[in-house]
Write a protein that holds these residues in place. Structure first.
Motif, PDB file in Angstrom:
ATOM      1  N   ILE A   1       1.888  11.283 -50.948  1.00 50.41           N
ATOM      2  CA  ILE A   1       0.733  10.743 -50.206  1.00 50.41           C
ATOM      3  C   ILE A   1      -0.426  11.748 -50.282  1.00 50.41           C
ATOM      4  N   CYS A   2      -0.114  13.040 -50.030  1.00 55.52           N
ATOM      5  CA  CYS A   2      -1.165  14.067 -50.068  1.00 55.52           C
ATOM      6  C   CYS A   2      -1.777  14.167 -51.462  1.00 55.52           C
TER       7      CYS A   2
ATOM      8  N   PHE B   1      -1.834  11.888 -53.737  1.00 54.36           N
ATOM      9  CA  PHE B   1      -2.582  10.669 -54.024  1.00 54.36           C
ATOM     10  C   PHE B   1      -3.969  10.728 -53.365  1.00 54.36           C
ATOM     11  N   VAL B   2      -4.009  11.143 -52.107  1.00 54.20           N
ATOM     12  CA  VAL B   2      -5.302  11.226 -51.392  1.00 54.20           C
ATOM     13  C   VAL B   2      -6.225  12.225 -52.112  1.00 54.20           C
ATOM     14  N   TYR B   3      -5.636  13.350 -52.539  1.00 61.20           N
ATOM     15  CA  TYR B   3      -6.445  14.335 -53.248  1.00 61.20           C
ATOM     16  C   TYR B   3      -6.976  13.756 -54.562  1.00 61.20           C
TER      17      TYR B   3
ATOM     18  N   LEU C   1      -7.480  10.686 -55.257  1.00 65.51           N
ATOM     19  CA  LEU C   1      -8.511   9.673 -54.948  1.00 65.51           C
ATOM     20  C   LEU C   1      -9.897  10.315 -54.870  1.00 65.51           C
ATOM     21  N   THR C   2      -9.930  11.524 -54.307  1.00 69.88           N
ATOM     22  CA  THR C   2     -11.223  12.202 -54.155  1.00 69.88           C
ATOM     23  C   THR C   2     -11.750  12.672 -55.513  1.00 69.88           C
TER      24      THR C   2
ATOM     25  N   TRP D   1     -10.946   7.757 -58.245  1.00 68.33           N
ATOM     26  CA  TRP D   1     -10.129   6.726 -57.590  1.00 68.33           C
ATOM     27  C   TRP D   1      -9.453   5.800 -58.591  1.00 68.33           C
TER      28      TRP D   1
ATOM     29  N   ALA E   1      -6.493   7.538 -59.922  1.00 70.28           N
ATOM     30  CA  ALA E   1      -5.500   7.687 -58.839  1.00 70.28           C
ATOM     31  C   ALA E   1      -4.668   6.419 -58.709  1.00 70.28           C
TER      32      ALA E   1
END
Ligand SMILES: Nc1ncnc2c1ncn2[C@@H]1O[C@H](COP(=O)(O)OP(=O)(O)OP(=O)(O)O)[C@@H](O)[C@H]1O
Length: 585
Positions: A149-150, A152-154, A156-157, A160, A163
């Motif tokens: 999750i972490c 993936f969020v990174y 995305l930034t 996207w 990602a």
């Protein structure tokens, strides 16, 4: 599969460990995040390099950051593992204490229905699985959820589109996993447990009967139930492997297929100018591994299924019916010790053993139980000690139903000497004073003398401090019995049950032991089971049993005149005795 009620006891036991488990999971996640830091640093290094602003101080700074991250990763990993292991072993301790306490409160009937191997698997192996789950798989599971999750969020930034592409393997892998779960994984696990239990049980039986196998020169093949259980277990595994391996390989292939999507698409975006080289690098480093932790999820679900099955079995032990405890308002301690059976019936399973047995063993007298093999003599002795629960009728000591005597009090009233004596792995001294820790050394030696054990004990280099059992000396059957008799004498309980207690003693020793204990028997209620009828001719009352019924009672002389079964037994015994003497002569 998860029945909260069934699992509630273990959840309650886990409550005191929750802080340790929480911090173990937090540290595991921190450790996983620090694992990612070097990759992020490489990403930034490559950006600096491409932009031509990479000076040596920046390189050193980033390298030091990477080093610190690596060190912190291992520090947090260590802390997480330490806490999860402490929590797991605390929990294991509590579970084992619960189970052993419970086993101690269960009637013998419970053990009769269980194979030793089955119980061993539950109490040792299944409990150990809880350690695996808590100490290893739980932190790994949390890491395998939080880390992707972490990441993936990174990602995305950073970009996207890319990602989202890293997630492409997930639907395929989930599809395969659901198919695997729906193809009877639960039943397979149950079958695996059943086969393993059976194999454990037959293996223990095989080891226990090894002396017979050796004596009759029987080969392993002759022990067919063991062989069949091993064969069945192997066949099951072969079948399960054929069924599970292909889907497992497919599942792994999908989970690790990130590169197939990420490499061409990232290069395409790079060609079009919408992705930089550092970004391509970053997605190849982090994106490809994003779905890999899903493999842990599959292992975790397998471990949970396996552990929950084990916990359910532990639950069955914990739920097993105990001997009913004496009601507080009626629980009483007898002051005198006659034993009365009032129309007692008893069966092992559906096999009726005792039928309407009515008899009295008077206080301060010796009663002998005789009868053909299988008549129910030992069963009667065991009912007095409440190893089994009387089904019909009443059993009283001093006019008090044994159900109303607290279990601990009842045990204190009775000394029981079995034919096959169990010994603790401890010194001879500890074994003799087992039932009366307050006994003085003089009392113990005196008891050993009466039981004809003192001489052989004194001849040992360490005397009473000699260890027996694992790593100690081995005692013969007769020596063990003499220790058990000494133990009963030291215990000095008002009711004494001797079940073939001198069966292994030679005639000379036996008469010494009998002479020794006879003066101790005053004021005690003594029940003797002996096959050598000559040893019970002087007792106050002989009860003759046949097929679970009382057929006659009286003194030796009375029975010789009036009881045909006793006459037959006596003549048969005398014949054998004469024959033995003639043989010896
Ligand atoms: N734990 C048990 N589970 C099932 N059946 C049992 C158990 N113990 C004894 N039996 C059966 O109950 C019957 C009575 O056994 P018990 O040992 O009471 O007889 P016994 O008169 O003492 O025999 P023996 O003189 O041979 O020792 C026997 O048929 C025996 O097979």
């Amino acid at each position: 599969m998860f029945n909260k009620k069934e699992l509630s006891w273990i959840l309650n036991l886990a409550v005191p460990q929750r802080r340790k488990l929480l911090f173990s999971c937090i540290y595991a996640v921190m450790s996983a995040l620090f694992t990612l830091v070097p990759f992020v640093i490489i990403y930034h290094l490559s950006i600096h390099w491409l932009n031509g602003i990479l000076d040596s101080s920046t390189v050193w700074k980033l390298v030091i950051y990477a080093l610190i991250a690596v060190i912190l990763r291992f520090v947090f990993l260590g802390l997480s593992s330490l806490l999860s292991h402490i929590a797991a072993y605390n929990l294991l301790y509590d579970i084992r204490t619960h189970l052993t306490n419970k086993l101690g409160r269960l009637p013998m009937g419970f053990f009769n229905q269980q194979q030793a191997g089955k119980l061993k698997k539950i109490v040792i192996d299944d409990v150990e699985k809880v350690e695996q789950l808590i100490a290893h798989h739980l932190p790994d599971f949390i890491v395998s959820i939080i880390t992707p999750i972490c990441v993936f969020v990174y990602l995305l930034t950073v970009d996207w589109r890319m990602a989202l592409i890293t997630l492409l393997p997930i639907p395929c892998a989930v599809f395969i996993q659901v198919k695997r779960a729906n193809s009877g994984a639960g039943e397979d696990m149950e079958k695996y447990h059943q086969h393993l239990e059976r194999m454990n049980g037959t293996m223990i039986e095989y080891i226990l009967t090894m002396p017979i196998i050796k004596a009759f020169n029987l080969t392993v093949q002759s022990f067919s139930s063991y062989q069949n259980s091993v064969e069945d277990y192997t066949q099951l595994w072969k079948r399960l492997s054929r069924k599970k391996v292909p889907t497992y390989v497919l599942y792994t292939a999908f989970i690790e297929s990130g590169l197939i999507f990420i490499l061409p698409i990232s290069l395409l975006f790079f060609q079009r100018g919408s992705l930089t080289i550092p970004e391509v690098l970053l997605f190849l480093m982090l994106g490809v591994g994003l779905t890999a932790p899903m493999k842990q999820l599959s292992t975790f679900s397998h471990t949970v299924q396996n552990t929950v099955l084990g916990i359910k079995k532990m639950n069955k032990i914990l739920m097993a019916k105990e001997l009913s405890e004496a009601r507080a308002d009626v629980s009483v301690i007898p002051q005198q010790y006659p034993i009365v059976f009032d129309k007692v019936s008893f069966s092992y399973g559906d096999r009726m053993i005792l039928q309407d047995v009515t008899m009295t063993m008077k206080a301060g007298t010796v009663t002998a139980l005789v009868g053909p093999s299988g008549a129910g003599k030992s069963t009667i002795a065991q009912l007095i000690a409440r190893f089994w629960e009387v089904e019909k009728g009443g059993l009283f000591i001093g006019s008090i139903s044994i159900r109303d005597i607290p279990q601990e009090t009842l045990m204190n009233l009775i000394s029981y000497v079995f034919q096959d004596v169990s010994m603790m792995n401890d010194t001879l001294l500890a074994n003799i004073c087992m039932g009366n820790q307050a006994a003085s050394l003089e009392e113990i030696i005196q008891a050993a003398k009466i039981a004809q054990a003192h001489d052989f004990i004194s001849a040992l280099p360490n005397g009473y401090d000699t260890k027996i059992g694992h790593g100690g000396i081995h005692l013969s059957g007769g020596e063990r019995q003499r220790i058990a008799i000494a133990r009963a004498i030291v215990r000095n309980a008002p009711v004494l049950i001797l079940d073939e207690a001198t069966a292994y003693a030679d005639s000379e020793n036996e008469s010494h032991i009998q002479a020794g204990i006879s003066h101790l028997l005053q004021d005690k209620t003594v029940v003797i089971i002996a096959h050598r009828l000559s040893t019970i001719t002087d007792v106050d009352n002989i009860i003759v049993l046949d097929a679970g019924r009382v057929v006659a009672q009286g003194t030796h002389d009375v029975l010789l005149q009036h009881c045909s079964l006793y006459q037959q037994m006596w003549h048969a015994y005398m014949e054998v005795d004469q024959w033995t003497l003639a043989g010896k002569a």
